[in-house]
Design a protein around this motif. Structure first.
Motif, PDB file in Angstrom:
ATOM      1  N   GLY A   1       0.777  -1.311   0.054  1.00  0.00           N
ATOM      2  CA  GLY A   1      -0.113  -0.044  -0.076  1.00  0.00           C
ATOM      3  C   GLY A   1       0.935   1.165   0.032  1.00  0.00           C
ATOM      4  O   GLY A   1       0.436   2.155  -0.720  1.00  0.00           O
ATOM      5  N   GLU A   2       1.998   1.105   0.613  1.00  0.00           N
ATOM      6  CA  GLU A   2       2.927   2.311   0.602  1.00  0.00           C
ATOM      7  C   GLU A   2       3.768   2.438  -0.585  1.00  0.00           C
ATOM      8  O   GLU A   2       3.958   3.489  -1.158  1.00  0.00           O
ATOM      9  N   LEU A   3       4.376   1.268  -0.958  1.00  0.00           N
ATOM     10  CA  LEU A   3       5.414   1.278  -2.025  1.00  0.00           C
ATOM     11  C   LEU A   3       5.057   1.097  -3.241  1.00  0.00           C
ATOM     12  O   LEU A   3       5.987   1.267  -4.200  1.00  0.00           O
ATOM     13  N   SER A   4       3.755   0.849  -3.778  1.00  0.00           N
ATOM     14  CA  SER A   4       3.584   0.217  -5.168  1.00  0.00           C
ATOM     15  C   SER A   4       3.664   1.562  -5.962  1.00  0.00           C
ATOM     16  O   SER A   4       3.057   2.453  -5.799  1.00  0.00           O
ATOM     17  N   ALA A   5       4.685   1.362  -6.898  1.00  0.00           N
ATOM     18  CA  ALA A   5       4.476   2.645  -8.108  1.00  0.00           C
ATOM     19  C   ALA A   5       3.405   2.692  -8.952  1.00  0.00           C
ATOM     20  O   ALA A   5       2.981   3.601  -9.730  1.00  0.00           O
ATOM     21  N   THR A   6       2.436   1.468  -8.845  1.00  0.00           N
ATOM     22  CA  THR A   6       1.107   1.543  -9.797  1.00  0.00           C
ATOM     23  C   THR A   6      -0.128   1.840  -9.097  1.00  0.00           C
ATOM     24  O   THR A   6      -0.869   2.544  -9.479  1.00  0.00           O
ATOM     25  N   SER A   7      -0.133   1.401  -7.829  1.00  0.00           N
ATOM     26  CA  SER A   7      -1.259   1.816  -7.004  1.00  0.00           C
ATOM     27  C   SER A   7      -1.159   2.246  -5.577  1.00  0.00           C
ATOM     28  O   SER A   7      -2.108   2.717  -4.800  1.00  0.00           O
ATOM     29  N   GLY A   8       0.191   2.274  -4.863  1.00  0.00           N
ATOM     30  CA  GLY A   8       0.299   2.794  -3.706  1.00  0.00           C
ATOM     31  C   GLY A   8       0.579   4.262  -3.200  1.00  0.00           C
ATOM     32  O   GLY A   8       0.310   4.947  -4.284  1.00  0.00           O
ATOM     33  N   ALA A   9       0.732   4.558  -2.144  1.00  0.00           N
ATOM     34  CA  ALA A   9       1.009   5.926  -1.780  1.00  0.00           C
ATOM     35  C   ALA A   9       2.036   6.492  -2.660  1.00  0.00           C
ATOM     36  O   ALA A   9       2.046   7.676  -3.069  1.00  0.00           O
ATOM     37  N   LEU A  10       2.970   5.640  -3.191  1.00  0.00           N
ATOM     38  CA  LEU A  10       4.222   6.040  -3.881  1.00  0.00           C
ATOM     39  C   LEU A  10       3.527   6.683  -5.338  1.00  0.00           C
ATOM     40  O   LEU A  10       4.115   7.510  -5.802  1.00  0.00           O
TER      41      LEU A  10
ATOM     42  N   ILE B   1       2.611  10.132  -4.928  1.00  0.00           N
ATOM     43  CA  ILE B   1       3.553  11.276  -4.840  1.00  0.00           C
ATOM     44  C   ILE B   1       4.178  11.303  -5.964  1.00  0.00           C
ATOM     45  O   ILE B   1       4.299  12.274  -6.570  1.00  0.00           O
ATOM     46  N   ASN B   2       4.361  10.275  -6.932  1.00  0.00           N
ATOM     47  CA  ASN B   2       5.072  10.282  -8.143  1.00  0.00           C
ATOM     48  C   ASN B   2       3.953  11.274  -9.221  1.00  0.00           C
ATOM     49  O   ASN B   2       4.372  12.190  -9.765  1.00  0.00           O
TER      50      ASN B   2
ATOM     51  N   TYR C   1      15.312   5.930  -9.976  1.00  0.00           N
ATOM     52  CA  TYR C   1      14.679   7.058 -10.516  1.00  0.00           C
ATOM     53  C   TYR C   1      14.148   6.955 -11.848  1.00  0.00           C
ATOM     54  O   TYR C   1      13.805   7.685 -12.629  1.00  0.00           O
ATOM     55  N   LEU C   2      13.993   5.649 -12.137  1.00  0.00           N
ATOM     56  CA  LEU C   2      13.820   5.276 -13.550  1.00  0.00           C
ATOM     57  C   LEU C   2      12.177   5.089 -13.648  1.00  0.00           C
ATOM     58  O   LEU C   2      11.753   4.436 -14.677  1.00  0.00           O
ATOM     59  N   GLY C   3      11.359   5.675 -12.867  1.00  0.00           N
ATOM     60  CA  GLY C   3       9.881   5.236 -12.751  1.00  0.00           C
ATOM     61  C   GLY C   3       9.305   5.717 -14.263  1.00  0.00           C
ATOM     62  O   GLY C   3       8.557   5.031 -14.794  1.00  0.00           O
ATOM     63  N   SER C   4       9.792   6.705 -14.812  1.00  0.00           N
ATOM     64  CA  SER C   4       9.117   7.265 -15.789  1.00  0.00           C
ATOM     65  C   SER C   4       9.448   6.331 -17.153  1.00  0.00           C
ATOM     66  O   SER C   4       8.692   5.842 -18.034  1.00  0.00           O
ATOM     67  N   LEU C   5      10.679   6.024 -16.997  1.00  0.00           N
ATOM     68  CA  LEU C   5      11.220   5.019 -18.259  1.00  0.00           C
ATOM     69  C   LEU C   5      10.512   3.549 -18.023  1.00  0.00           C
ATOM     70  O   LEU C   5       9.810   3.094 -18.891  1.00  0.00           O
ATOM     71  N   ILE C   6      10.119   2.876 -16.904  1.00  0.00           N
ATOM     72  CA  ILE C   6       9.684   1.793 -16.735  1.00  0.00           C
ATOM     73  C   ILE C   6       8.141   2.072 -17.091  1.00  0.00           C
ATOM     74  O   ILE C   6       7.679   0.916 -17.755  1.00  0.00           O
ATOM     75  N   GLU C   7       7.732   3.223 -16.649  1.00  0.00           N
ATOM     76  CA  GLU C   7       6.081   3.136 -17.115  1.00  0.00           C
ATOM     77  C   GLU C   7       5.896   3.333 -18.642  1.00  0.00           C
ATOM     78  O   GLU C   7       5.155   2.588 -19.207  1.00  0.00           O
ATOM     79  N   LEU C   8       6.899   3.796 -19.219  1.00  0.00           N
ATOM     80  CA  LEU C   8       6.887   4.334 -20.642  1.00  0.00           C
ATOM     81  C   LEU C   8       7.019   2.356 -21.234  1.00  0.00           C
ATOM     82  O   LEU C   8       6.163   2.444 -22.490  1.00  0.00           O
ATOM     83  N   TRP C   9       7.824   1.838 -21.105  1.00  0.00           N
ATOM     84  CA  TRP C   9       7.902   0.460 -21.770  1.00  0.00           C
ATOM     85  C   TRP C   9       6.772  -0.370 -21.242  1.00  0.00           C
ATOM     86  O   TRP C   9       6.352  -1.280 -22.026  1.00  0.00           O
ATOM     87  N   GLY C  10       6.270  -0.242 -19.963  1.00  0.00           N
ATOM     88  CA  GLY C  10       5.165  -1.118 -19.464  1.00  0.00           C
ATOM     89  C   GLY C  10       5.346  -2.647 -19.633  1.00  0.00           C
ATOM     90  O   GLY C  10       4.488  -3.447 -20.123  1.00  0.00           O
ATOM     91  N   VAL C  11       6.467  -2.858 -19.363  1.00  0.00           N
ATOM     92  CA  VAL C  11       6.755  -4.662 -19.654  1.00  0.00           C
ATOM     93  C   VAL C  11       5.945  -5.101 -18.682  1.00  0.00           C
ATOM     94  O   VAL C  11       5.532  -5.140 -17.666  1.00  0.00           O
TER      95      VAL C  11
ATOM     96  N   ASP D   1      10.678   4.370  -8.369  1.00  0.00           N
ATOM     97  CA  ASP D   1      10.368   3.090  -8.725  1.00  0.00           C
ATOM     98  C   ASP D   1      11.306   2.320  -7.919  1.00  0.00           C
ATOM     99  O   ASP D   1      12.390   2.063  -8.216  1.00  0.00           O
ATOM    100  N   PHE D   2      10.635   1.522  -6.753  1.00  0.00           N
ATOM    101  CA  PHE D   2      11.455   0.586  -5.807  1.00  0.00           C
ATOM    102  C   PHE D   2      11.304  -0.917  -6.398  1.00  0.00           C
ATOM    103  O   PHE D   2      11.526  -1.693  -5.534  1.00  0.00           O
ATOM    104  N   GLY D   3      10.825  -1.079  -7.603  1.00  0.00           N
ATOM    105  CA  GLY D   3      10.848  -2.504  -8.039  1.00  0.00           C
ATOM    106  C   GLY D   3      11.840  -3.577  -7.717  1.00  0.00           C
ATOM    107  O   GLY D   3      11.807  -4.650  -7.758  1.00  0.00           O
TER     108      GLY D   3
END
Ligand code: FAD
Ligand code: MG
Length: 333
Positions: free
Chosen positions: A61-70, A73-74, A106-116, A156-158
């Motif tokens: 709930g805190e750390l997910s870059a797709t659905s959490g508090a993070l 923040i992003n 710091y790669l969240g935008s890149l990871i989201e762009l590819w959406g593997v 992104d803390f994946g």
């Protein structure tokens, strides 16, 4: 070096397998952080299992870059951070520096762009350069207790959060006085204490070329984190090209590594997780060089050419299972 092929019980979760046969245990499996978590307690201990499960959902709930508090923040370009986000960012900054940026939070935008695994999009050069220029440490600032994310940078803390979660699990097991436990969290494993008969646990490393029951070798250990990264589980294919989920922060493309998989064995889950991703990006030569220059962890590298390299600190505590497709060597300091 032991070379035996025994009838072992295989309990496979994602990329690693536990080989252990014990009675009187209890196991809970939950789906969290987009993977399966399997918690096995020796002896049976439902209360601690529940405590661990609740903690995993809280962390998600805190750390997910797709659905959490993070993710919020992003989206908002910053905000107040929770306790775990703060701790993970501090650790991530440390590993980012140590690995010379091969591990980058710091790669969240890149990871989201590819959406593997989700939209599976091969970006244009223009899209890539936009995401890459956003994905830099300089765009993350602090304003007192608040985090400020500038110019499109997203965290992104994946590559580290599951390892961090296993560190938190270890502290719960210590608090509860648990004698033995095995935790699987995707490609991450933590083995706590020993089996009820006092034996070490056996954790098998999966064969990236085989199916999910095939394994290359098993490690015998206790009180260790065994964390793997590879290109064979999260990927998509387009026009005959395979695009996997571990990116080179320099090019923005999936890292062109000579490794199929790497496994880090250490006393810290966060460290082993961050290193597993970074050392995959570095490739076999860079990874061995990094190991020679740093203390506190050991490696198993699975090369594309079928070479399996173990670092010498693993000693004799392993069992080889596949000599047909792989050749084995030991790296010295
Ligand atoms: P690792 O090698 O440990 O990490 C690879 C992952 O780290 C990549 O998938 C990417 O996210 C990131 N990464 C890639 N290259 C680098 C690099 N050079 N440096 C640093 N990081 C890099 N996935 C979903 O599809 N949907 C979800 O809802 C979802 N929720 C999640 C919630 C949490 C709290 C966590 C921790 C993960 C979640 N994931 C989700 C999975 C996540 O997006 C990654 O795919 C996953 O963590 C990969 O872990 P791994 O151990 O296989 O690989
Ligand atoms: Mg990792």
């Amino acid at each position: 070096m032991k070379m035996k092929k025994t009838a072992l019980l295989l309990a496979l979760v994602m990329s690693l397998a536990l080989l252990c046969s014990c009675a009187r245990e209890s196991t809970t499996t939950v789906y969290v952080m987009d993977t399966f978590a399997e918690i096995t307690m020796y002896p049976k201990d439902k209360k601690t299992e529940e405590r661990i499960t609740e903690m995993l959902y809280d962390l998600e709930g805190e750390l997910s870059a797709t659905s959490g508090a993070l993710s919020r923040i992003n989206e908002a370009g910053g905000g107040e951070t929770g306790e775990h986000t703060k701790a993970l960012l501090a650790l991530s900054e440390q590993y980012y520096k140590e690995t010379n940026g091969a591990f980058s939070p710091y790669l969240g935008s890149l990871i989201e762009l590819w959406g593997v695994g989700s939209k599976n999009h091969v970006p244009t050069e223009e899209e890539l350069s936009g995401a890459l220029s956003a994905s830099v440490a300089e765009n993350v600032e602090r304003d007192g207790e608040k985090l400020v994310l500038k110019d499109g940078v997203r965290l992104d803390f994946g590559a580290i959060a599951k390892g961090y979660a296993t560190d938190v699990i270890k502290s719960i097991l210590e608090e509860e006085g648990t004698k033995g436990a095995v935790i699987f969290l995707g490609g991450n494993v933590y083995v706590h204490g020993t089996k009820p008969n006092g034996e070490l646990y056996r954790v098998a490393i999966r064969d990236p070329k085989g199916n999910e029951n095939d394994w290359i070798l098993a490690l015998e250990l206790s009180n260790k984190f065994i964390i793997s990264s590879g290109d064979y589980e999260r990927y998509f294919e387009e026009n005959g090209v395979r695009y996997h989920h571990i990116f080179s922060p320099e090019t923005g493309y999936p890292a062109e590594s000579d490794l199929r998989a790497i496994c880090v064995i250490a006393d810290s889950g966060a460290l082993a997780d961050a290193y597993s991703t970074a050392l995959y990006v570095m490739g076999s030569r860079g990874a061995i060089q990094f190991w020679r220059e740093h203390e506190g962890f050991e490696l198993v590298l699975v090369g594309r050419d079928g070479t399996v390299t173990l670092t010498e600190g693993i000693g004799n505590n392993f069992i080889i299972n596949n000599q047909k497709d792989y050749k084995y060597e030991v790296a010295k300091r």
